[in-house]
Design a protein around this motif. Structure first.
Motif, PDB file in Angstrom:
ATOM      1  N   SER A 154     -42.283  46.729 -91.317  1.00  0.00           N
ATOM      2  CA  SER A 154     -41.418  45.635 -91.762  1.00  0.00           C
ATOM      3  C   SER A 154     -41.344  44.517 -90.732  1.00  0.00           C
ATOM      4  O   SER A 154     -41.251  43.344 -91.095  1.00  0.00           O
ATOM      5  CB  SER A 154     -40.008  46.155 -92.041  1.00  0.00           C
ATOM      6  N   ILE A 155     -41.366  44.883 -89.452  1.00  0.00           N
ATOM      7  CA  ILE A 155     -41.143  43.921 -88.372  1.00  0.00           C
ATOM      8  C   ILE A 155     -42.231  44.109 -87.325  1.00  0.00           C
ATOM      9  O   ILE A 155     -42.582  45.248 -86.976  1.00  0.00           O
ATOM     10  CB  ILE A 155     -39.767  44.151 -87.701  1.00  0.00           C
ATOM     11  N   VAL A 156     -42.756  42.998 -86.834  1.00  0.00           N
ATOM     12  CA  VAL A 156     -43.772  43.000 -85.777  1.00  0.00           C
ATOM     13  C   VAL A 156     -43.283  42.055 -84.688  1.00  0.00           C
ATOM     14  O   VAL A 156     -43.105  40.868 -84.931  1.00  0.00           O
ATOM     15  CB  VAL A 156     -45.135  42.514 -86.318  1.00  0.00           C
ATOM     16  N   THR A 157     -43.056  42.592 -83.512  1.00  0.00           N
ATOM     17  CA  THR A 157     -42.503  41.785 -82.419  1.00  0.00           C
ATOM     18  C   THR A 157     -43.455  41.764 -81.233  1.00  0.00           C
ATOM     19  O   THR A 157     -44.017  42.793 -80.860  1.00  0.00           O
ATOM     20  CB  THR A 157     -41.149  42.378 -81.973  1.00  0.00           C
ATOM     21  N   SER A 214     -32.044  49.851 -86.889  1.00  0.00           N
ATOM     22  CA  SER A 214     -33.244  50.341 -87.587  1.00  0.00           C
ATOM     23  C   SER A 214     -33.126  51.805 -87.953  1.00  0.00           C
ATOM     24  O   SER A 214     -32.692  52.628 -87.143  1.00  0.00           O
ATOM     25  CB  SER A 214     -34.485  50.151 -86.706  1.00  0.00           C
ATOM     26  N   SER A 215     -33.549  52.135 -89.163  1.00  0.00           N
ATOM     27  CA  SER A 215     -33.599  53.541 -89.574  1.00  0.00           C
ATOM     28  C   SER A 215     -34.876  54.213 -89.083  1.00  0.00           C
ATOM     29  O   SER A 215     -34.975  55.435 -89.133  1.00  0.00           O
ATOM     30  CB  SER A 215     -33.530  53.640 -91.101  1.00  0.00           C
ATOM     31  N   GLU A 216     -35.852  53.410 -88.627  1.00  0.00           N
ATOM     32  CA  GLU A 216     -37.156  53.968 -88.257  1.00  0.00           C
ATOM     33  C   GLU A 216     -37.415  53.812 -86.761  1.00  0.00           C
ATOM     34  O   GLU A 216     -36.947  52.858 -86.137  1.00  0.00           O
ATOM     35  CB  GLU A 216     -38.282  53.261 -89.034  1.00  0.00           C
ATOM     36  N   TYR A 217     -38.186  54.739 -86.238  1.00  0.00           N
ATOM     37  CA  TYR A 217     -38.549  54.722 -84.827  1.00  0.00           C
ATOM     38  C   TYR A 217     -39.746  53.789 -84.638  1.00  0.00           C
ATOM     39  O   TYR A 217     -40.734  53.900 -85.352  1.00  0.00           O
ATOM     40  CB  TYR A 217     -38.905  56.146 -84.389  1.00  0.00           C
ATOM     41  N   PRO A 218     -39.680  52.858 -83.672  1.00  0.00           N
ATOM     42  CA  PRO A 218     -40.781  51.900 -83.530  1.00  0.00           C
ATOM     43  C   PRO A 218     -42.023  52.504 -82.869  1.00  0.00           C
ATOM     44  O   PRO A 218     -41.947  53.535 -82.209  1.00  0.00           O
ATOM     45  CB  PRO A 218     -40.181  50.818 -82.631  1.00  0.00           C
ATOM     46  N   ILE A 219     -43.151  51.830 -83.062  1.00  0.00           N
ATOM     47  CA  ILE A 219     -44.420  52.177 -82.416  1.00  0.00           C
ATOM     48  C   ILE A 219     -44.795  50.981 -81.556  1.00  0.00           C
ATOM     49  O   ILE A 219     -44.538  49.835 -81.934  1.00  0.00           O
ATOM     50  CB  ILE A 219     -45.525  52.428 -83.462  1.00  0.00           C
ATOM     51  N   HIS A 220     -45.426  51.246 -80.421  1.00  0.00           N
ATOM     52  CA  HIS A 220     -45.706  50.118 -79.535  1.00  0.00           C
ATOM     53  C   HIS A 220     -47.054  50.253 -78.830  1.00  0.00           C
ATOM     54  O   HIS A 220     -47.496  51.360 -78.523  1.00  0.00           O
ATOM     55  CB  HIS A 220     -44.503  49.959 -78.605  1.00  0.00           C
ATOM     56  N   ALA A 262     -50.409  39.160 -71.066  1.00  0.00           N
ATOM     57  CA  ALA A 262     -50.242  40.503 -71.608  1.00  0.00           C
ATOM     58  C   ALA A 262     -49.130  40.452 -72.646  1.00  0.00           C
ATOM     59  O   ALA A 262     -48.210  39.646 -72.539  1.00  0.00           O
ATOM     60  CB  ALA A 262     -49.876  41.475 -70.498  1.00  0.00           C
ATOM     61  N   PHE A 263     -49.255  41.291 -73.667  1.00  0.00           N
ATOM     62  CA  PHE A 263     -48.136  41.411 -74.597  1.00  0.00           C
ATOM     63  C   PHE A 263     -47.846  42.868 -74.904  1.00  0.00           C
ATOM     64  O   PHE A 263     -48.724  43.723 -74.808  1.00  0.00           O
ATOM     65  CB  PHE A 263     -48.353  40.624 -75.902  1.00  0.00           C
ATOM     66  N   SER A 264     -46.612  43.123 -75.239  1.00  0.00           N
ATOM     67  CA  SER A 264     -46.193  44.385 -75.814  1.00  0.00           C
ATOM     68  C   SER A 264     -45.947  44.124 -77.289  1.00  0.00           C
ATOM     69  O   SER A 264     -45.159  43.257 -77.650  1.00  0.00           O
ATOM     70  CB  SER A 264     -44.903  44.864 -75.139  1.00  0.00           C
ATOM     71  N   LEU A 265     -46.669  44.839 -78.122  1.00  0.00           N
ATOM     72  CA  LEU A 265     -46.543  44.701 -79.581  1.00  0.00           C
ATOM     73  C   LEU A 265     -45.752  45.895 -80.102  1.00  0.00           C
ATOM     74  O   LEU A 265     -46.142  47.044 -79.862  1.00  0.00           O
ATOM     75  CB  LEU A 265     -47.938  44.668 -80.209  1.00  0.00           C
ATOM     76  N   THR A 266     -44.646  45.621 -80.755  1.00  0.00           N
ATOM     77  CA  THR A 266     -43.815  46.686 -81.315  1.00  0.00           C
ATOM     78  C   THR A 266     -43.735  46.521 -82.823  1.00  0.00           C
ATOM     79  O   THR A 266     -43.492  45.407 -83.308  1.00  0.00           O
ATOM     80  CB  THR A 266     -42.392  46.634 -80.724  1.00  0.00           C
TER      81      THR A 266
END
Ligand SMILES: *[C@@H]1O[C@H](CO)[C@@H](O)[C@H](O)[C@H]1NC(C)=O
Length: 139
Positions: free
Chosen positions: A91-94, A123-129, A36-40
């Motif tokens: 910008s970033i994918v974790t 970060s200036s932006e709120y992440p999505i996951h 399983a992964f969590s993608l943020t």
């Protein structure tokens, strides 16, 4: 649909910053088929009046090693930090890797609030996951 677009971007154009050597003391490599992964993702906006900011040094050297230390007891196996160009919507994918989604959900329930509280530090932006599963790896 959005995920497929993102995934194709990721695997064709993104560079991968593997976790630091210090963080690689897990028995299993991250990203095994079935994991399983969590993608943020962290959105980015760049226009005449606004520029998103993201401190990749802080994120990779402080934030994620700290998150990993909190999540590891719940079964987190490792992570990758990936960067996209300024033409991409993010910008970033974790990726955070676990054996099961339940492990991630338990880790998030225990530590999510304190982790999110540090968002303004990098970060200036709120992440999505989203959650997902590794279907195939060819590396
Ligand atoms: C730039 O982006 C910001 C944040 O989304 C937005 O509020 C603003 O209207 C945008 N400005 C232009 C000129 O597009």
């Amino acid at each position: 649909m959005q995920f497929q677009t993102l995934a194709s971007l990721l695997f064709t154009t993104a560079s991968v910053f593997s976790q630091s050597a210090k963080a690689q003391d897990t028995a299993c490599a991250p990203g095994n088929v079935g994991d399983a992964f969590s993608l943020t993702v962290y959105p980015q906006i760049h226009n005449a009046t606004y520029d998103s900011t993201f401190d990749l040094d802080y994120y990779s050297q402080q934030q994620l090693p700290w998150v990993y230390s909190l999540y590891k007891p719940f079964g987190m196996k490792g992570y990758t930090i990936n960067t996209l160009g300024t033409d991409a919507p993010y910008s970033i994918v974790t990726f955070f890797y676990f054996d099961t989604e339940e492990q991630f959900n338990e880790a998030l329930a225990a530590h999510g609030d304190e982790i999110l509280a540090r968002l303004p530090l990098f970060s200036s932006e709120y992440p999505i996951h989203w959650l997902g599963h590794v279907f195939n790896t060819t590396i």
